[in-house]
Design an enzyme around this catalytic site. Sequence first.
Site, mmCIF file in Angstrom:
data_model
loop_
_atom_site.group_PDB
_atom_site.id
_atom_site.type_symbol
_atom_site.label_atom_id
_atom_site.label_comp_id
_atom_site.label_asym_id
_atom_site.label_seq_id
_atom_site.Cartn_x
_atom_site.Cartn_y
_atom_site.Cartn_z
ATOM 1 N N THR A 22 90.878 4.898 -13.275
ATOM 2 C CA THR A 22 91.310 6.292 -13.272
ATOM 3 C C THR A 22 91.924 6.653 -11.906
ATOM 4 O O THR A 22 91.607 6.061 -10.881
ATOM 5 C CB THR A 22 90.141 7.250 -13.615
ATOM 6 O OG1 THR A 22 89.480 6.746 -14.781
ATOM 7 C CG2 THR A 22 90.605 8.656 -13.895
ATOM 8 N N SER A 75 86.375 13.229 -22.437
ATOM 9 C CA SER A 75 86.706 12.773 -21.085
ATOM 10 C C SER A 75 85.903 13.559 -20.052
ATOM 11 O O SER A 75 85.346 14.614 -20.358
ATOM 12 C CB SER A 75 88.199 12.998 -20.848
ATOM 13 O OG SER A 75 88.543 12.699 -19.516
ATOM 14 N N SER A 76 85.867 13.030 -18.833
ATOM 15 C CA SER A 76 85.316 13.791 -17.706
ATOM 16 C C SER A 76 86.414 14.212 -16.734
ATOM 17 O O SER A 76 86.122 14.806 -15.687
ATOM 18 C CB SER A 76 84.288 12.952 -16.942
ATOM 19 O OG SER A 76 83.208 12.620 -17.767
ATOM 20 N N GLY A 79 86.486 8.644 -11.029
ATOM 21 C CA GLY A 79 85.065 8.430 -10.708
ATOM 22 C C GLY A 79 84.157 8.537 -11.911
ATOM 23 O O GLY A 79 82.955 8.774 -11.751
HETATM 24 N N1 GLY Z 1 87.880 7.386 -19.048
HETATM 25 C C1 GLY Z 1 87.164 8.234 -18.193
HETATM 26 C C2 GLY Z 1 87.232 9.662 -18.580
HETATM 27 O O1 GLY Z 1 88.180 10.079 -19.223
HETATM 28 O O2 GLY Z 1 86.336 10.402 -18.271
#
Ligand code: GLY
Length: 557
Positions: free
Chosen positions: A367, A438-439, A458
Amino acid sequence: MKKCILFGVLAVASALASAQSTQKPGHAAIASAHKLATEAGFEALAQGGNAFDAAVAVAAALSVVEPQSSGIGGGGLFLLHQASDSKDIMIDARETAPAAVDAKQYLDAKGDLDQDKSWNGPSAAAIPGEVAGLVWIAQHYGKLPLSKSLAPAMRIAREGFQPDARFLDAISERSEVIKRYPASAALYLDHGVAPRTGWTFVNPDIARTLELIAAQGNDGFYRGQFAQRLVDGINAAGGNWSLKDLSDYQAKEREPLAFDYRGWHIVTAPPPSSGGIVLAEMLNILGGYDLAKVDRAHRIHLIVESMRRGYRDRAAYLGDPDFVQMPIAELTSPLYAAGLRASIHPDKATPSDLLPGYLNAAERPHTTHFSIIDADGNLVAATQTVNLSLGDALVVPGTGFVMNDEMDDFALKAGTPNAFGLVGNEANAPKAGRRPLSSMTPTFVIGADRIGVIGTPGGSRIITMVLEGILAFIDGELPAQIVANPRYHHQYLPDVVSAESGAFSKDEVKALEAMGHKVNESSHPWGFMNVVSWDRKSGKLYAGSDSRRASGSGVVK
Ligand code: GLY
């Protein structure tokens, strides 16, 4: 906690109208994870582009120079502020599950989650959204044709560059999976082994793929011969995609989540990210305290308790808004936060013991986030990803990029932690066409005189790192300091406050332990925060790229 002052109601932002007046910065700031990507953004601006063209250029360049973190085989969330009409928009380019998804395929014979299937190879890959997002931004908000905004990425791919240590480490870490797929090995290995410092990475295939996108837009990727190539490549490796999965994919324009915190206006990511809702819950809880008047150990205690409560609700309620009914109004309401705040003991940790186990994964270089302010005051906060390092490590022959392994962001087995230790339930179950939760938390912080554009990679820690970045920005810190600050995190389960080394003094650890917190220092650095800000009083722009990472680049010019 005698000094802690409770406020019954949130201060409402009166600042926004003045913060969005006609004043313009007159120059630009870009902070990204790689110098070449930051330069690509400035190249788009020099060509007459705006922040949105620069975002397309930065995002595409990151696909080439930082493919371990994001790319055209993945997806992203792009938060835009258009200065001309003060409009905030989120472009949701999150991946979707293919129609043939079957949750059982991720379980082994004993019914346990088989992480090889959700992390590696074709079953891990969701239908990519990044390209549709970039095409949408260019067509609806940019001023340049894609042939210009994608040009720097194509040039870097053709000329080649020397990967930094993060990229080389990612290849080394993923080399066993890379070796399963001949096109992956041909692209990322040097004569069959993980390359070393000094290796030049040339990628003419991705340049050709970007050229197709520049010429045909979505049709160059999601339809026709190229789509057939993707489907054939995924299915030959054991996956189950169809041409319809690709042609059905659509980036979505969504209304950002917005709320106020003690006189500041926060604009951030709505579902399918959990980031904005968890951030709103945490800041709504914290809005009832005057953190400036609390000693540091109690400040950390209150922030950790807000994190614990926000992450509990993430696991319980959140998923794809096109499929799942979520109590968003309730979760983001100050009244709900007041109830949560009332449950926080001023001097004692609340034990989290409701959900099962946790995998405490070391952070991988997955990410990426970049932040942009242009001369007209347009803003971009963009977080994009292929999920884990180098995604699923599968390159379809002739394409030049790895596919994501975003299927792992679904709750593939309810209550079983994913790669980030996050648990979920039916709201985030894998279903055809659904976006995994997602985060990613790209965020604008808007005050009367200062505007900040914040975000970081992260995994599960993204939301708490953004929270800490927002609080530091509100306290008056500049981007270079904000990105350097040591970080801490709590995600409900495991019931532990994890921290980067240096985040807490010995006395603070003792005070937190006396309140009942378990503190665990991590030897690994977290995140890769990239922040830009605009001080409207002085007219100055600032850019900060995480000092933990050598390749980062924050530039004002
Ligand atoms: N793939 C990590 C997120 O979208 O949180």
